[in-house]
Design a protein around this motif. Structure first.
Motif, PDB file in Angstrom:
ATOM      1  N   ALA A   1       0.726  -1.072  -0.046  1.00  0.00           N
ATOM      2  CA  ALA A   1      -0.085   0.017  -0.084  1.00  0.00           C
ATOM      3  C   ALA A   1       0.834   0.932  -0.014  1.00  0.00           C
ATOM      4  N   TRP A   2       0.331   2.316  -0.788  1.00  0.00           N
ATOM      5  CA  TRP A   2       1.172   3.429  -0.649  1.00  0.00           C
ATOM      6  C   TRP A   2       0.796   4.395   0.719  1.00  0.00           C
ATOM      7  N   CYS A   3      -0.319   4.089   1.249  1.00  0.00           N
ATOM      8  CA  CYS A   3      -0.542   4.995   2.524  1.00  0.00           C
ATOM      9  C   CYS A   3      -1.237   3.845   3.499  1.00  0.00           C
ATOM     10  N   LYS A   4      -1.520   4.255   4.699  1.00  0.00           N
ATOM     11  CA  LYS A   4      -2.326   3.667   5.687  1.00  0.00           C
ATOM     12  C   LYS A   4      -3.207   4.466   6.412  1.00  0.00           C
ATOM     13  N   LYS A   5      -4.048   4.024   7.209  1.00  0.00           N
ATOM     14  CA  LYS A   5      -4.799   4.963   8.195  1.00  0.00           C
ATOM     15  C   LYS A   5      -3.907   5.975   8.953  1.00  0.00           C
ATOM     16  N   ASN A   6      -4.369   7.183   9.088  1.00  0.00           N
ATOM     17  CA  ASN A   6      -3.826   8.262  10.023  1.00  0.00           C
ATOM     18  C   ASN A   6      -2.471   8.895   9.185  1.00  0.00           C
ATOM     19  N   ASP A   7      -2.121   8.358   8.044  1.00  0.00           N
ATOM     20  CA  ASP A   7      -0.971   8.997   7.349  1.00  0.00           C
ATOM     21  C   ASP A   7      -1.580  10.250   6.684  1.00  0.00           C
ATOM     22  N   TRP A   8      -0.638  11.312   6.353  1.00  0.00           N
ATOM     23  CA  TRP A   8      -1.058  12.540   5.710  1.00  0.00           C
ATOM     24  C   TRP A   8      -0.608  12.097   4.281  1.00  0.00           C
ATOM     25  N   VAL A   9      -1.611  12.438   3.148  1.00  0.00           N
ATOM     26  CA  VAL A   9      -1.512  12.106   1.798  1.00  0.00           C
ATOM     27  C   VAL A   9      -1.476  13.315   1.077  1.00  0.00           C
ATOM     28  N   ILE A  10      -0.979  13.360  -0.173  1.00  0.00           N
ATOM     29  CA  ILE A  10      -0.899  14.520  -0.968  1.00  0.00           C
ATOM     30  C   ILE A  10      -1.647  14.009  -2.284  1.00  0.00           C
ATOM     31  N   PHE A  11      -2.591  14.779  -2.978  1.00  0.00           N
ATOM     32  CA  PHE A  11      -3.505  14.538  -3.933  1.00  0.00           C
ATOM     33  C   PHE A  11      -3.604  15.628  -4.718  1.00  0.00           C
ATOM     34  N   ALA A  12      -4.159  15.318  -6.113  1.00  0.00           N
ATOM     35  CA  ALA A  12      -4.438  16.433  -7.016  1.00  0.00           C
ATOM     36  C   ALA A  12      -5.652  17.396  -6.603  1.00  0.00           C
ATOM     37  N   ARG A  13      -5.676  18.508  -6.804  1.00  0.00           N
ATOM     38  CA  ARG A  13      -6.396  19.627  -6.409  1.00  0.00           C
ATOM     39  C   ARG A  13      -7.931  19.239  -6.605  1.00  0.00           C
ATOM     40  N   TYR A  14      -8.270  18.738  -7.689  1.00  0.00           N
ATOM     41  CA  TYR A  14      -9.839  18.329  -8.055  1.00  0.00           C
ATOM     42  C   TYR A  14      -9.902  16.821  -7.961  1.00  0.00           C
ATOM     43  N   ALA A  15      -9.054  16.360  -7.169  1.00  0.00           N
ATOM     44  CA  ALA A  15      -9.269  14.503  -7.266  1.00  0.00           C
ATOM     45  C   ALA A  15     -10.313  14.338  -6.074  1.00  0.00           C
ATOM     46  N   GLY A  16     -11.068  13.097  -6.591  1.00  0.00           N
ATOM     47  CA  GLY A  16     -11.946  12.617  -5.664  1.00  0.00           C
ATOM     48  C   GLY A  16     -13.391  13.521  -5.479  1.00  0.00           C
ATOM     49  N   SER A  17     -14.172  12.926  -4.773  1.00  0.00           N
ATOM     50  CA  SER A  17     -15.577  13.443  -4.500  1.00  0.00           C
ATOM     51  C   SER A  17     -15.759  14.109  -3.347  1.00  0.00           C
ATOM     52  N   ARG A  18     -16.031  15.373  -3.178  1.00  0.00           N
ATOM     53  CA  ARG A  18     -16.085  16.096  -1.926  1.00  0.00           C
ATOM     54  C   ARG A  18     -17.644  15.782  -1.259  1.00  0.00           C
ATOM     55  N   LEU A  19     -17.636  15.564  -0.096  1.00  0.00           N
ATOM     56  CA  LEU A  19     -18.801  15.398   0.883  1.00  0.00           C
ATOM     57  C   LEU A  19     -18.668  16.542   1.999  1.00  0.00           C
TER      58      LEU A  19
ATOM     59  N   ASP B   1      -5.204   5.112  -6.466  1.00  0.00           N
ATOM     60  CA  ASP B   1      -4.318   5.440  -7.330  1.00  0.00           C
ATOM     61  C   ASP B   1      -4.277   7.062  -7.518  1.00  0.00           C
ATOM     62  N   GLU B   2      -5.174   7.754  -6.800  1.00  0.00           N
ATOM     63  CA  GLU B   2      -5.170   9.254  -6.602  1.00  0.00           C
ATOM     64  C   GLU B   2      -3.999  10.034  -5.751  1.00  0.00           C
ATOM     65  N   VAL B   3      -3.662   8.900  -4.712  1.00  0.00           N
ATOM     66  CA  VAL B   3      -2.661   9.647  -4.061  1.00  0.00           C
ATOM     67  C   VAL B   3      -1.222   9.564  -4.665  1.00  0.00           C
ATOM     68  N   LEU B   4      -0.912  10.683  -4.446  1.00  0.00           N
ATOM     69  CA  LEU B   4       0.443  11.396  -5.000  1.00  0.00           C
ATOM     70  C   LEU B   4       1.737  10.966  -4.374  1.00  0.00           C
ATOM     71  N   GLY B   5       1.563  11.123  -2.975  1.00  0.00           N
ATOM     72  CA  GLY B   5       2.525  10.903  -2.041  1.00  0.00           C
ATOM     73  C   GLY B   5       2.076  11.153  -0.860  1.00  0.00           C
ATOM     74  N   THR B   6       3.040  10.679   0.419  1.00  0.00           N
ATOM     75  CA  THR B   6       2.752  10.993   1.679  1.00  0.00           C
ATOM     76  C   THR B   6       3.805  12.119   2.118  1.00  0.00           C
ATOM     77  N   ILE B   7       3.329  12.735   3.426  1.00  0.00           N
ATOM     78  CA  ILE B   7       3.983  13.730   4.045  1.00  0.00           C
ATOM     79  C   ILE B   7       3.796  13.342   5.551  1.00  0.00           C
ATOM     80  N   ASP B   8       4.987  13.775   6.454  1.00  0.00           N
ATOM     81  CA  ASP B   8       4.856  13.630   7.640  1.00  0.00           C
ATOM     82  C   ASP B   8       4.221  14.636   8.309  1.00  0.00           C
ATOM     83  N   ASP B   9       4.283  15.658   7.930  1.00  0.00           N
ATOM     84  CA  ASP B   9       3.591  17.023   8.413  1.00  0.00           C
ATOM     85  C   ASP B   9       3.102  17.869   7.476  1.00  0.00           C
ATOM     86  N   PRO B  10       1.951  18.084   7.570  1.00  0.00           N
ATOM     87  CA  PRO B  10       1.269  19.101   6.510  1.00  0.00           C
ATOM     88  C   PRO B  10       1.697  20.547   6.494  1.00  0.00           C
TER      89      PRO B  10
END
Length: 135
Positions: free
Chosen positions: A89-107, A120-129
């Motif tokens: 997996a590219w990420c797990k629960k509680n990870d901070w991830v980077i994604f494209a500005r218009y990625a995903g559905s907003r709720l 596959d919309e996750v571009l990367g992870t970061i420790d502290d946003p």
């Protein structure tokens, strides 16, 4: 223990009620299905380091444009394809991830918004946003 008006409430009951409230609140969140991730976008502070209040319309624009979020939940099929994700997996629960500005559905939820992204919309992870400039 806490004294409320004239009613004495034992500490264990207070803790039990707080735990129930937290569990109830988490049950209200949508559960991602298939290969999707539930993300809580990063929300920048409402004041600058110098103490200046940031206007609500600016905060709302930043919220819409944010590209960093915390993974709240992962769907059961996410990252299960060993051919696509041979390293896991590219990420797990509680990870901070980077994604494209218009990625995903907003709720919209009380107090903000959530996003549901495909795995596959996750571009990367970061420790502290907070290290990223959010504009």
């Amino acid at each position: 223990a806490k004294v409320t008006a004239t009613l004495y409430v034992p500490e264990r009951l207070i803790k039990m009620r707080e735990k129930e409230k937290t569990e109830t609140d988490s049950k209200k969140l949508p559960v991602p299905v298939g290969w999707r991730l539930l993300i809580m976008p990063y929300e920048s502070p409402s004041t600058t380091k110098g103490g200046i209040e940031i206007p609500d319309d600016v905060l709302e624009r930043e919220r819409i444009a944010t590209v960093v979020g915390c993974v709240l939940a992962i769907g059961p099929d996410a990252y299960s394809d060993k051919e696509r994700y041979p390293n896991g997996a590219w990420c797990k629960k509680n990870d901070w991830v980077i994604f494209a500005r218009y990625a995903g559905s907003r709720l919209k939820i009380e107090g903000g918004e959530l996003r549901i992204l495909n795995e596959d919309e996750v571009l990367g992870t970061i420790d502290d946003p907070t290290y990223l400039v959010h504009t």
